[in-house]
Design a protein around this motif. Structure first.
Motif, PDB file in Angstrom:
ATOM      1  N   GLN A 164       7.208  -0.778  14.659  1.00 11.06           N
ATOM      2  CA  GLN A 164       7.004  -1.209  13.271  1.00 11.06           C
ATOM      3  C   GLN A 164       8.098  -0.639  12.365  1.00 11.06           C
ATOM      4  OE1 GLN A 164       3.148   0.476  12.970  1.00 11.06           O
ATOM      5  NE2 GLN A 164       2.065  -1.363  13.619  1.00 11.06           N
ATOM      6  N   PHE A 165       8.466   0.615  12.614  1.00 15.69           N
ATOM      7  CA  PHE A 165       9.520   1.286  11.845  1.00 15.69           C
ATOM      8  C   PHE A 165      10.824   0.506  11.918  1.00 15.69           C
ATOM      9  CE2 PHE A 165      13.046   4.324  11.664  1.00 15.69           C
ATOM     10  CZ  PHE A 165      12.764   5.081  10.537  1.00 15.69           C
ATOM     11  N   THR A 166      11.245   0.163  13.134  1.00 13.87           N
ATOM     12  CA  THR A 166      12.523  -0.556  13.298  1.00 13.87           C
ATOM     13  C   THR A 166      12.441  -1.974  12.742  1.00 13.87           C
ATOM     14  OG1 THR A 166      11.883  -1.198  15.563  1.00 13.87           O
ATOM     15  CG2 THR A 166      13.226   0.782  15.319  1.00 13.87           C
ATOM     16  N   ASN A 172       0.815  -1.206   0.000  1.00 12.41           N
ATOM     17  CA  ASN A 172       0.000   0.000   0.000  1.00 12.41           C
ATOM     18  C   ASN A 172       0.852   1.259   0.000  1.00 12.41           C
ATOM     19  OD1 ASN A 172       0.877   0.274   2.675  1.00 12.41           O
ATOM     20  ND2 ASN A 172      -0.868  -0.898   3.442  1.00 12.41           N
ATOM     21  N   ASP A 173       0.182   2.394  -0.126  1.00 10.63           N
ATOM     22  CA  ASP A 173       0.875   3.679  -0.205  1.00 10.63           C
ATOM     23  C   ASP A 173       1.659   3.971   1.073  1.00 10.63           C
ATOM     24  OD1 ASP A 173      -0.123   4.062  -2.718  1.00 10.63           O
ATOM     25  OD2 ASP A 173      -1.825   5.287  -2.071  1.00 10.63           O
ATOM     26  N   ARG A 174       1.086   3.640   2.204  1.00 10.63           N
ATOM     27  CA  ARG A 174       1.746   3.893   3.490  1.00 10.63           C
ATOM     28  C   ARG A 174       3.087   3.168   3.563  1.00 10.63           C
ATOM     29  NH1 ARG A 174      -0.283   1.612   9.257  1.00 10.63           N
ATOM     30  NH2 ARG A 174       0.640   3.176  10.631  1.00 10.63           N
ATOM     31  N   TYR A 175       3.086   1.927   3.137  1.00  9.11           N
ATOM     32  CA  TYR A 175       4.306   1.120   3.143  1.00  9.11           C
ATOM     33  C   TYR A 175       5.315   1.667   2.123  1.00  9.11           C
ATOM     34  CZ  TYR A 175       7.258  -3.048   2.949  1.00  9.11           C
ATOM     35  OH  TYR A 175       8.328  -3.905   2.995  1.00  9.11           O
ATOM     36  N   ALA A 176       4.817   2.100   0.972  1.00  9.89           N
ATOM     37  CA  ALA A 176       5.701   2.643  -0.068  1.00  9.89           C
ATOM     38  C   ALA A 176       6.398   3.915   0.413  1.00  9.89           C
ATOM     39  CB  ALA A 176       4.898   2.925  -1.336  1.00  9.89           C
ATOM     40  N   VAL A 177       5.681   4.748   1.161  1.00  7.05           N
ATOM     41  CA  VAL A 177       6.279   5.969   1.723  1.00  7.05           C
ATOM     42  C   VAL A 177       7.410   5.607   2.673  1.00  7.05           C
ATOM     43  CG1 VAL A 177       5.857   7.914   3.292  1.00  7.05           C
ATOM     44  CG2 VAL A 177       4.229   7.415   1.454  1.00  7.05           C
ATOM     45  N   LEU A 178       7.174   4.597   3.503  1.00  6.51           N
ATOM     46  CA  LEU A 178       8.207   4.161   4.448  1.00  6.51           C
ATOM     47  C   LEU A 178       9.436   3.646   3.714  1.00  6.51           C
ATOM     48  CD1 LEU A 178       9.010   3.567   7.403  1.00  6.51           C
ATOM     49  CD2 LEU A 178       7.998   1.293   7.111  1.00  6.51           C
ATOM     50  N   MET A 179       9.239   2.860   2.654  1.00  8.86           N
ATOM     51  CA  MET A 179      10.370   2.308   1.913  1.00  8.86           C
ATOM     52  C   MET A 179      11.178   3.414   1.234  1.00  8.86           C
ATOM     53  SD  MET A 179      10.437  -0.888   2.512  1.00  8.86           S
ATOM     54  CE  MET A 179       9.750  -0.541   4.142  1.00  8.86           C
ATOM     55  N   ARG A 180      10.498   4.442   0.737  1.00 12.18           N
ATOM     56  CA  ARG A 180      11.224   5.568   0.121  1.00 12.18           C
ATOM     57  C   ARG A 180      12.045   6.316   1.158  1.00 12.18           C
ATOM     58  NH1 ARG A 180       6.432   6.136  -2.965  1.00 12.18           N
ATOM     59  NH2 ARG A 180       5.667   7.781  -1.569  1.00 12.18           N
ATOM     60  N   PHE A 181      11.496   6.433   2.370  1.00 10.62           N
ATOM     61  CA  PHE A 181      12.239   7.102   3.448  1.00 10.62           C
ATOM     62  C   PHE A 181      13.494   6.293   3.792  1.00 10.62           C
ATOM     63  CE2 PHE A 181      13.315   7.940   7.855  1.00 10.62           C
ATOM     64  CZ  PHE A 181      13.340   9.329   7.880  1.00 10.62           C
ATOM     65  N   PHE A 182      13.358   4.966   3.855  1.00 12.18           N
ATOM     66  CA  PHE A 182      14.515   4.111   4.158  1.00 12.18           C
ATOM     67  C   PHE A 182      15.621   4.270   3.114  1.00 12.18           C
ATOM     68  CE2 PHE A 182      11.880   0.776   6.683  1.00 12.18           C
ATOM     69  CZ  PHE A 182      11.982   1.561   7.811  1.00 12.18           C
ATOM     70  N   GLU A 183      15.215   4.441   1.864  1.00 10.35           N
ATOM     71  CA  GLU A 183      16.209   4.555   0.790  1.00 10.35           C
ATOM     72  C   GLU A 183      17.082   5.798   0.934  1.00 10.35           C
ATOM     73  OE1 GLU A 183      13.939   4.274  -2.786  1.00 10.35           O
ATOM     74  OE2 GLU A 183      13.405   2.166  -2.430  1.00 10.35           O
ATOM     75  N   GLN A 243      16.164   6.067  16.284  1.00 12.74           N
ATOM     76  CA  GLN A 243      15.208   6.919  16.991  1.00 12.74           C
ATOM     77  C   GLN A 243      15.139   8.316  16.371  1.00 12.74           C
ATOM     78  OE1 GLN A 243      13.154   6.219  19.872  1.00 12.74           O
ATOM     79  NE2 GLN A 243      12.295   8.137  19.151  1.00 12.74           N
ATOM     80  N   TYR A 244      16.309   8.872  16.061  1.00 15.49           N
ATOM     81  CA  TYR A 244      16.355  10.209  15.459  1.00 15.49           C
ATOM     82  C   TYR A 244      15.657  10.215  14.095  1.00 15.49           C
ATOM     83  CZ  TYR A 244      18.238  14.238  12.964  1.00 15.49           C
ATOM     84  OH  TYR A 244      18.359  15.379  12.210  1.00 15.49           O
ATOM     85  N   HIS A 245      15.962   9.216  13.274  1.00 17.09           N
ATOM     86  CA  HIS A 245      15.376   9.186  11.937  1.00 17.09           C
ATOM     87  C   HIS A 245      13.892   8.842  11.988  1.00 17.09           C
ATOM     88  CE1 HIS A 245      18.859   9.922   9.373  1.00 17.09           C
ATOM     89  NE2 HIS A 245      19.551   9.332  10.310  1.00 17.09           N
ATOM     90  N   LEU A 284      12.152  12.114  12.456  1.00 17.04           N
ATOM     91  CA  LEU A 284      12.056  12.834  11.184  1.00 17.04           C
ATOM     92  C   LEU A 284      10.933  12.263  10.320  1.00 17.04           C
ATOM     93  CD1 LEU A 284      15.802  13.247  10.097  1.00 17.04           C
ATOM     94  CD2 LEU A 284      14.313  14.969  11.122  1.00 17.04           C
ATOM     95  N   TYR A 285      10.891  10.946  10.231  1.00 14.66           N
ATOM     96  CA  TYR A 285       9.871  10.263   9.426  1.00 14.66           C
ATOM     97  C   TYR A 285       8.469  10.580   9.944  1.00 14.66           C
ATOM     98  CZ  TYR A 285       6.717   6.294   8.609  1.00 14.66           C
ATOM     99  OH  TYR A 285       5.627   5.519   8.342  1.00 14.66           O
ATOM    100  N   ALA A 286       8.279  10.508  11.268  1.00  9.46           N
ATOM    101  CA  ALA A 286       6.955  10.734  11.855  1.00  9.46           C
ATOM    102  C   ALA A 286       6.501  12.181  11.663  1.00  9.46           C
ATOM    103  CB  ALA A 286       6.981  10.380  13.341  1.00  9.46           C
TER     104      ALA A 286
END
Length: 199
Positions: free
Chosen positions: A110-112, A67-78, A92-94, A97-99
């Protein structure tokens, strides 16, 4: 499908066939779910501690839902992952920023978990033999510290010199004004003097 029921029955020692009969589902369905759950970086006991929504979110993202929510998270990880070797990098710091920049953000747990799953590291070890007094490891720590002059209150940044004898783990640490060659030389001399006292 209640994933917690599957985990509970599995931990109680029931076979996949028995779990399927107990829950009234196809055995292949149970096989599929358990394979996915077992491939997680977390043990079954830890997965069981997650609330139902968090567990289903982690499970679904590992299988078929994109889904879109997961795709946003993957782009942030990249964009985040290449920074992992920078001094002071923390999840924790990143996550903060993401939140802050994401309307529908995942929880920190879930993020970690998603990050560790996406960037699995091969685990290995090697035993190194050291002879006493033969080797010395020296380096400056990656992050500067601050020193306060008690008489003036002036704050200065300092480099941290570290020298370690790998056989004994004897370690010498000194705050230095810079990483210049002369500073390194002086710190090494002080380490040698300290080492003589130690021996």
């Amino acid at each position: 499908m209640d994933l917690k029921q599957i985990i509970n029955l599995h931990l109680r020692g029931l076979s996949n066939r028995q779990i399927a009969l107990t829950l009234g589902v196809n055995r292949n369905t149970v096989n599929h779910y358990l394979r996915s759950l077992q491939s997680s970086d977390q043990p079954m006991e830890a997965l069981l501690q997650l609330d139902t929504d968090a567990l289903e979110e982690l499970f679904s993202s590992k299988t078929t839902i994109n889904n879109d929510r997961y795709a946003v998270l993957m782009r942030f990880f990249e964009t985040m992952h290449p920074q992992r070797h920078h001094p002071g990098f923390t999840l924790q710091y990143h996550y903060q920023l993401y939140a802050e920049q994401t309307q529908d953000s995942y929880s920190y747990t879930q993020f970690t978990t998603h990050y560790q799953r996406k960037y699995k590291q091969a685990k290995g070890s090697m035993k190194l033999e050291h002879k006493a007094g033969k080797e010395l490891y020296v380096d400056f720590a990656g992050k500067k510290l601050e020193v306060v002059d008690p008489s003036t209150g002036e704050v200065s940044q300092v480099e941290v010199f570290v020298a370690t004898l790998p056989f004994s783990q004897y370690t010498y640490v000194e705050a230095c004004k810079s990483q210049k060659g002369r500073t390194l030389f002086n710190a090494s001399i002080m380490h040698s003097a300290s080492l003589e006292e130690y021996l």
